[in-house]
Design a protein around this motif. Structure first.
Motif, short mmCIF file in Angstrom:
data_model
loop_
_atom_site.label_atom_id
_atom_site.label_comp_id
_atom_site.label_asym_id
_atom_site.label_seq_id
_atom_site.Cartn_x
_atom_site.Cartn_y
_atom_site.Cartn_z
N ALA A 86 69.41 0.93 -49.89
CA ALA A 86 69.30 1.58 -48.58
C ALA A 86 70.62 1.49 -47.82
N MET A 87 71.27 0.34 -47.90
CA MET A 87 72.58 0.21 -47.26
C MET A 87 73.59 1.18 -47.86
N ALA A 88 73.64 1.21 -49.17
CA ALA A 88 74.62 2.06 -49.86
C ALA A 88 74.38 3.53 -49.56
N GLN A 89 73.13 3.95 -49.51
CA GLN A 89 72.82 5.35 -49.22
C GLN A 89 73.25 5.73 -47.81
N ALA A 90 73.00 4.83 -46.84
CA ALA A 90 73.41 5.11 -45.47
C ALA A 90 74.93 5.12 -45.35
N CYS A 91 75.59 4.23 -46.07
CA CYS A 91 77.06 4.22 -46.06
C CYS A 91 77.63 5.51 -46.63
N GLU A 92 77.01 5.99 -47.69
CA GLU A 92 77.45 7.25 -48.28
C GLU A 92 77.30 8.40 -47.29
N GLU A 93 76.19 8.38 -46.54
CA GLU A 93 75.96 9.44 -45.55
C GLU A 93 77.03 9.41 -44.47
N LEU A 94 77.48 8.21 -44.09
CA LEU A 94 78.50 8.07 -43.06
C LEU A 94 79.92 8.12 -43.61
N ASN A 95 80.05 8.09 -44.94
CA ASN A 95 81.35 7.97 -45.60
C ASN A 95 82.04 6.66 -45.20
N ALA A 96 81.22 5.59 -45.05
CA ALA A 96 81.74 4.27 -44.72
C ALA A 96 81.69 3.39 -45.96
N PRO A 97 82.75 2.67 -46.28
CA PRO A 97 82.71 1.79 -47.45
C PRO A 97 81.70 0.66 -47.27
N LEU A 98 81.18 0.17 -48.40
CA LEU A 98 80.27 -0.96 -48.41
C LEU A 98 80.89 -2.10 -49.20
N ILE A 99 80.92 -3.29 -48.61
CA ILE A 99 81.33 -4.50 -49.32
C ILE A 99 80.07 -5.32 -49.59
N HIS A 100 79.83 -5.62 -50.85
CA HIS A 100 78.60 -6.29 -51.27
C HIS A 100 78.94 -7.48 -52.16
N PHE A 101 78.13 -8.52 -52.10
CA PHE A 101 78.38 -9.73 -52.89
C PHE A 101 77.33 -9.91 -53.96
N SER A 102 77.80 -10.25 -55.16
CA SER A 102 76.91 -10.53 -56.28
C SER A 102 77.20 -11.94 -56.80
N THR A 103 76.78 -12.24 -58.02
CA THR A 103 76.70 -13.62 -58.46
C THR A 103 77.05 -13.82 -59.93
N ASP A 104 77.41 -15.05 -60.27
CA ASP A 104 77.64 -15.44 -61.66
C ASP A 104 76.35 -15.43 -62.47
N TYR A 105 75.19 -15.41 -61.81
CA TYR A 105 73.90 -15.46 -62.51
C TYR A 105 73.59 -14.17 -63.26
N ILE A 106 74.45 -13.18 -63.16
CA ILE A 106 74.24 -11.97 -63.98
C ILE A 106 74.68 -12.20 -65.42
N PHE A 107 75.34 -13.34 -65.68
CA PHE A 107 75.77 -13.69 -67.04
C PHE A 107 74.86 -14.77 -67.62
N ASP A 108 74.82 -14.85 -68.96
CA ASP A 108 73.92 -15.81 -69.60
C ASP A 108 74.56 -17.16 -69.88
N GLY A 109 75.85 -17.30 -69.62
CA GLY A 109 76.51 -18.59 -69.75
C GLY A 109 76.92 -18.97 -71.16
N THR A 110 76.98 -18.01 -72.08
CA THR A 110 77.34 -18.32 -73.46
C THR A 110 78.79 -17.98 -73.80
N SER A 111 79.54 -17.51 -72.81
CA SER A 111 80.93 -17.11 -73.07
C SER A 111 81.79 -18.32 -73.44
N GLN A 112 82.83 -18.05 -74.20
CA GLN A 112 83.82 -19.07 -74.56
C GLN A 112 85.09 -18.93 -73.73
#
Length: 303
Positions: A86-112
């Motif tokens: 909903a935030m992103a859609q409203a930002c698109e309507e206004l042509n305003a950039p969106l800064i959003h934060f995500s997480t390391d939990y999107i990875f499974d932790g098996t990387s070397q």
């Protein structure tokens, strides 16, 4: 004057943005907390953005109860995916950039190796899955976005590992801390300062840096290592008479502390893309942790 609208005004990142705002007088920050805009009311999100008509939107809000999310699936996705869409859609309507934060939990932790932005994602639980869905929702709704994946966030505000450790070190003679999960402890004050530093350039018509970035401190360590750093920094700043001075910290396996949701064993992320693109990175742990303890020592949050 740049107008920035911030969702999540009462969280660690939101309060850190308030703290850092004094150093950026050309940015007028308007903060929305749950009382002013309940993110479970998707219609209210769009109305808040369109009524404010900001130049940029910063989403510092999230559902972060990792274990609770395993049984509270609908709410986790409502806040971490649907509200973000909903935030992103409203930002698109206004042509305003969106800064959003995500997480390391999107990875499974098996990387070397430290995770980079284009590494395969494989969340282990509902929280990580809902945050990944939020990323995808942002990308689908607006091209003018910055997604910053971060990890192990601490600050002088709210509940976090640093404040918990300081409190327990005062209360107990011995602490056992997990030593088989590795990540990058990151100050939300540093995150806030970095974001506000970027805002003017993001609003330039020629800005070409939209996309996804990892933004963490450059100090990988285990929770046990982090606890040791916290104790040493606290003794240095609060003095030998500090009540937690004699607390002994011992390493244990994560098996000693079973949790509902599985955590990634290795979630170190590389911020090289961010540094290459924007020309700066976050301060090192010693500086950031010291600043956090100084802020705690000066106020009512001192543990």
């Amino acid at each position: 004057m740049i107008k920035a609208l911030v969702f999540g005004g009462n969280g660690q990142l939101g309060r850190s943005l308030m703290l850092c705002a004094r150093d950026f007088p050309d940015i007028e920050l308007t903060f929305l907390d749950r009382r002013k805009c309940d993110l479970s009311d998707l219609g209210a999100i769009g109305r808040a953005i369109l009524d404010c008509r900001p130049d940029i939107v910063i989403n510092a809000a999230a559902y972060t109860a990792v274990d609770q999310a395993e049984s509270d699936i609908e709410q986790a996705f409502l806040i971490n995916r649907d509200a973000v869409r909903a935030m992103a859609q409203a930002c698109e309507e206004l042509n305003a950039p969106l800064i959003h934060f995500s997480t390391d939990y999107i990875f499974d932790g098996t990387s070397q190796h430290p995770y980079r932005e284009n590494d395969p994602v494989a969340p282990l639980g509902v929280y990580g899955t809902s945050k990944l869905a939020g990323e995808d929702a942002v990308r689908a709704a607006t091209a003018r976005h910055l997604i910053f994946r971060t990890s192990w966030v601490y600050s002088p505000f709210g509940k976090n590992f640093v404040k918990t450790m300081l409190s327990l070190m005062v209360q107990r003679d011995v602490l056992t801390i997990v030593n088989d999960q590795t990540g990058c402890p990151t100050s939300s004050v540093d995150l806030a300062g970095a974001v506000l530093r970027l805002v003017p350039s993001v609003l330039e018509k020629t800005f070409a840096g939209f996309g996804t970035y990892h933004l963490v401190s450059g100090s990988p360590m285990t929770w046990f290592d982090f606890a040791i750093h916290i104790h040493r920094a606290a003794v240095e700043r609060f003095g030998a008479d500090w009540a937690g001075n004699e607390c002994e910290i011992r390493p244990v396996s994560s098996d000693a502390f079973p949790t509902v949701a599985k955590r990634p064993g290795y979630s170190v992320m590389s911020s090289q893309k961010f540094t290459d693109t924007f020309g700066f990175g976050l301060p090192d742990l010693a500086e950031s942790l010291g600043a956090c303890l100084d802020q705690l020592g000066e106020g009512e949050n001192n543990a």
